[in-house]
Motif scaffolding. Structure first.
Motif, PDB file in Angstrom:
ATOM      1  N   THR A 122      -5.519  74.604 -48.329  1.00  0.00           N
ATOM      2  CA  THR A 122      -4.699  73.438 -48.641  1.00  0.00           C
ATOM      3  C   THR A 122      -3.243  73.767 -48.958  1.00  0.00           C
ATOM      4  O   THR A 122      -2.407  72.872 -48.981  1.00  0.00           O
ATOM      5  N   ALA A 123      -2.922  75.033 -49.233  1.00  0.00           N
ATOM      6  CA  ALA A 123      -1.568  75.467 -49.592  1.00  0.00           C
ATOM      7  C   ALA A 123      -1.113  74.892 -50.932  1.00  0.00           C
ATOM      8  O   ALA A 123       0.087  74.797 -51.201  1.00  0.00           O
ATOM      9  N   CYS A 124      -2.052  74.509 -51.771  1.00  0.00           N
ATOM     10  CA  CYS A 124      -1.730  74.085 -53.128  1.00  0.00           C
ATOM     11  C   CYS A 124      -2.972  74.291 -53.980  1.00  0.00           C
ATOM     12  O   CYS A 124      -4.080  74.447 -53.460  1.00  0.00           O
ATOM     13  N   ALA A 125      -2.794  74.311 -55.301  1.00  0.00           N
ATOM     14  CA  ALA A 125      -3.927  74.509 -56.208  1.00  0.00           C
ATOM     15  C   ALA A 125      -3.597  73.870 -57.553  1.00  0.00           C
ATOM     16  O   ALA A 125      -3.084  74.540 -58.459  1.00  0.00           O
ATOM     17  N   PRO A 126      -3.872  72.574 -57.718  1.00  0.00           N
ATOM     18  CA  PRO A 126      -3.588  71.897 -58.987  1.00  0.00           C
ATOM     19  C   PRO A 126      -4.565  72.339 -60.082  1.00  0.00           C
ATOM     20  O   PRO A 126      -5.554  71.654 -60.366  1.00  0.00           O
ATOM     21  N   LEU A 127      -4.282  73.459 -60.699  1.00  0.00           N
ATOM     22  CA  LEU A 127      -5.155  74.032 -61.714  1.00  0.00           C
ATOM     23  C   LEU A 127      -4.966  73.323 -63.053  1.00  0.00           C
ATOM     24  O   LEU A 127      -3.861  72.861 -63.369  1.00  0.00           O
ATOM     25  N   PRO A 128      -6.008  73.247 -63.845  1.00  0.00           N
ATOM     26  CA  PRO A 128      -5.859  72.684 -65.193  1.00  0.00           C
ATOM     27  C   PRO A 128      -4.815  73.470 -65.981  1.00  0.00           C
ATOM     28  O   PRO A 128      -4.807  74.709 -65.961  1.00  0.00           O
ATOM     29  N   PRO A 129      -3.912  72.801 -66.687  1.00  0.00           N
ATOM     30  CA  PRO A 129      -2.868  73.517 -67.445  1.00  0.00           C
ATOM     31  C   PRO A 129      -3.443  74.441 -68.506  1.00  0.00           C
ATOM     32  O   PRO A 129      -2.779  75.411 -68.912  1.00  0.00           O
ATOM     33  N   GLU A 130      -4.690  74.184 -68.945  1.00  0.00           N
ATOM     34  CA  GLU A 130      -5.294  75.058 -69.964  1.00  0.00           C
ATOM     35  C   GLU A 130      -5.451  76.499 -69.447  1.00  0.00           C
ATOM     36  O   GLU A 130      -5.437  77.450 -70.238  1.00  0.00           O
ATOM     37  N   LEU A 131      -5.603  76.673 -68.162  1.00  0.00           N
ATOM     38  CA  LEU A 131      -5.737  78.032 -67.626  1.00  0.00           C
ATOM     39  C   LEU A 131      -4.420  78.793 -67.737  1.00  0.00           C
ATOM     40  O   LEU A 131      -4.399  79.978 -68.100  1.00  0.00           O
ATOM     41  N   HIS A 132      -3.330  78.130 -67.421  1.00  0.00           N
ATOM     42  CA  HIS A 132      -2.025  78.784 -67.573  1.00  0.00           C
ATOM     43  C   HIS A 132      -1.739  79.073 -69.047  1.00  0.00           C
ATOM     44  O   HIS A 132      -1.180  80.131 -69.383  1.00  0.00           O
ATOM     45  N   ARG A 133      -2.142  78.157 -69.921  1.00  0.00           N
ATOM     46  CA  ARG A 133      -1.935  78.410 -71.345  1.00  0.00           C
ATOM     47  C   ARG A 133      -2.770  79.592 -71.819  1.00  0.00           C
ATOM     48  O   ARG A 133      -2.334  80.376 -72.682  1.00  0.00           O
ATOM     49  N   ALA A 134      -3.959  79.753 -71.258  1.00  0.00           N
ATOM     50  CA  ALA A 134      -4.828  80.861 -71.671  1.00  0.00           C
ATOM     51  C   ALA A 134      -4.194  82.211 -71.362  1.00  0.00           C
ATOM     52  O   ALA A 134      -4.236  83.132 -72.184  1.00  0.00           O
ATOM     53  N   THR A 135      -3.609  82.378 -70.193  1.00  0.00           N
ATOM     54  CA  THR A 135      -3.015  83.691 -69.873  1.00  0.00           C
ATOM     55  C   THR A 135      -1.786  83.957 -70.726  1.00  0.00           C
ATOM     56  O   THR A 135      -1.487  85.115 -71.039  1.00  0.00           O
TER      57      THR A 135
END
Length: 634
Positions: A243-256
């Motif tokens: 799809t050339a995109c990946a709308p990931l939950p923001p909690e994952l970015h906060r976790a890293t």
């Protein structure tokens, strides 16, 4: 692995004739041929570099690796002439698109063909790639066309001219996205902005890769991510290649962002996932001085013992090969390709060989390729799968079973090419490596398309986004002032597939010129990255900024869409406020000022009726949108 030219002590451009004028032993497919190139370097540099690496000598001497002669540099097309070694002149031409359509440079080609729209999905708006991706891909496709014509001639064909178009190359690079957009059903995941890379607490930007949902879950649990975010994130992460995109939950970015990179690396190792820090172009330039070939060609041993190559055969002389001669206009008719590919790289390489006329037999696991069912579908078959595999025959083989491996060897014994992209070491463990198959077929071209070509000791998993991260592509595709972010468009999988086709064609031609001797050819995603990044890395080594200025190839908003000025017109066009004008009015205003611009394609299915394209998009037997061939032969 060193190229044959390096192993034998020669370099591209060396003379390949003895002192008496007779042909020397052929070690590279274009030995003994001279080449002449003219036109804009952006169109000719890649093909010039690849032809020289394959043995063609620049007329008048070595003009410098990766640089065409520059004659008529103001022209809007590239011109190539190959001749020598008993070959009647073969000519090639590279064009941006059809005359008068507004496709006249990299920016307008990216805009028209949908590349800006696909690359921009992760950003929520169309964006141009900061590198000349389509010109690069077209250069590789041009080399393919010339090699295919030479193979066809050696087998009794008669093509004397090859034309390649950048806009058609652009359609090829988005063919999977185009097919999915025109399918009978909607995407299985949301097309929305977002995606990797991730940022650690100590400000390290990194990519994450895993093909296993269990490893994905274990990694995020170790970083204390919420269970619901872990579950919701897997599907868009898994489908980002499609799809050339990946709308990931923001909690994952906060976790890293709450853990240092050392802890993140430990979590990945324990889970069976992999992480890779984004390297800069400067780091890549220090790591590799350049000069490595993007593929390697190695003659196979015959009957398990070394033999000398037969006397060189001029490339216009027919030789006896397993598949016989071409039976029509396409240069590879009569050639049989046995493909055991997965995902994009090898299937695309075989797909292009099929478009050149080869019969392609695809090896699939018992029950068939599971990707046939990947949504969205056309007439019950995955549209994306069709974009890479339409027209191929299929045979189901369980490579873990001894009886089926014998069957595969029997098929390879009757084929001209065996092509795969299995994990490193898998072919040898199954006794399906080049030496094993050559024992039954001494004329086989054995082709492997991999990730790293054994050139980087600490390399992570050899997938598109990891190679982008490791080589600096993430920095190169964005202009100055923007954070380095690998494109979620599969740039290297596609370009790596093109390199795989080129390598196979080089192997087939070398086989023809050495009396039918088999060849092993290897290509890689790293080789594709090297080709793509060559101009940027040259600038780094010269002490220059490798990235273009801020805002480079950012389309301009109109009241109902987007327009992209040509690179030459971009600065003047940016001074106009076009947001209150419809796209047609905005284009008229710019053109009345002598500026070049074109509308940006965001509706991919609409390309089927776009008059700006030089080739027509059709539908296959399943109803999936199918792009035209990038080359034409005459």
């Amino acid at each position: 692995m060193a190229s044959p030219a390096t192993r034998h002590g020669t370099r591209p451009g060396d003379d390949t004739r003895r002192s008496d004028g007779s042909p020397a032993e052929v070690r590279r497919p274009l030995d003994g041929l001279s080449c002449d190139l003219a036109g804009p370097p952006v169109l000719t540099d890649v093909v010039a570099d690849h032809l020289r690496r394959l043995g063609a000598r620049p007329r008048g001497g070595d003009a410098g690796a990766g640089t065409s002669s520059g004659r008529n540099s103001g022209a809007d097309a590239g011109e190539i002439v190959l001749e020598g070694a008993g070959l009647a002149r073969l000519t090639g031409r590279i064009v941006w698109g059809a005359a008068g359509t507004g496709v006249e440079d990299e920016a307008t080609a990216q805009a028209v063909t949908g590349v800006m729209g696909v690359h921009g999905r992760r950003h929520g708006a169309p964006r141009g790639l900061g590198i000349d991706y389509l010109a690069c891909a077209t250069g590789v496709l041009t080399a393919q066309g010339l090699l295919a014509a030479l193979v066809g001639r050696a087998r009794g064909g008669g093509a004397r001219h090859v034309t390649t178009a950048v806009d058609r190359a652009g359609l090829l690079t988005v063919s999977q996205y185009l097919a999915a957009a025109g399918a009978d059903e909607p995407e299985a995941v949301e097309l929305a902005p977002g995606g990797p890379p991730f940022l650690s607490a100590d400000d390290v930007v990194f990519e994450l890769e895993t093909l296993d949902p269990g490893a994905w879950a274990a990694f995020w649990r170790a970083l204390d991510a919420p269970a619901e975010a872990i579950r919701a994130g897997w599907r868009p992460f898994q489908f980002r290649y499609a799809t050339a995109c990946a709308p990931l939950p923001p909690e994952l970015h906060r976790a890293t962002r709450t853990h240092p990179m050392g802890r993140i690396g430990q979590a990945a190792e324990a889970a069976g996932a992999e992480v890779c820090r984004l390297r800069t172009l400067a780091e890549r330039a220090r790591e590799d001085a350049g000069g490595a070939d993007p593929w390697s060609l190695r003659p196979l041993r015959r009957g398990g013992t070394p033999t000398n190559s037969p006397t060189a055969t001029p490339p216009g002389t027919p030789t006896s090969t397993p598949g016989g001669g071409p039976g029509g206009d396409r240069p590879l008719e009569g050639i049989t390709v046995l493909e055991a590919g997965r995902r994009i790289q090898a299937p695309l390489a075989a797909h292009l060989l099929g478009r050149l006329g080869a019969r392609v037999i695809r090896v699939e696991p018992p029950g068939g390729d599971p990707l046939r069912g990947m949504p969205p579908a056309c007439s019950g078959v995955s549209a994306r799968w069709l974009a890479l595999n339409r027209g191929k025959e299929a045979v189901e083989i369980d490579i873990k079973a001894a009886a089926d491996r014998r069957r595969l060897r029997e098929l390879a014994a009757e084929a001209d090419v065996f092509l795969h992209n299995w994990a490193p070491g898998k072919a040898a463990a199954l006794e399906l490596d080049a030496e094993h198959l050559a024992a039954a077929n001494r004329s086989l071209v054995y082709a492997y398309t991999g990730g790293w070509a054994d050139r980087i000791a600490d390399a992570p998993m050899g997938t598109d986004f990891m190679v982008q991260a490791r080589t600096g592509v993430g920095e190169a595709v964005h202009p100055a002032g923007e954070p380095p972010v690998p494109s979620l468009m599969t740039l290297l999988d596609v370009l790596g597939g093109l390199h795989g086709t080129e390598a196979v064609l080089a192997g087939l031609l070398l086989r023809e010129r050495t009396g039918g001797r088999g060849v092993r050819v290897d290509s890689s995603l790293l080789g594709a990255a090297d080709t793509l990044l060559a101009p940027a890395l040259r600038r780094v080594r010269q002490g220059l900024d490798p990235r273009p200025a801020a805002g480079f190839r950012h389309p301009l908003r109109t009241a109902d869409g987007w327009i992209a000025p040509s690179d030459a017109s971009a600065a003047a066009a940016a001074a106009h406020d076009l947001r209150g004008l419809c796209t047609e009015e905005a284009l008229h205003r710019l053109r009345s000022q002598g500026l070049t611009a074109t509308a940006v394609t965001t509706d991919l299915p609409g390309l089927r009726h776009d008059p700006r394209l030089s080739g027509q998009i059709g539908r296959d037997a399943h109803g999936a949108l199918a792009v035209p061939d990038p080359w034409s032969f005459a």
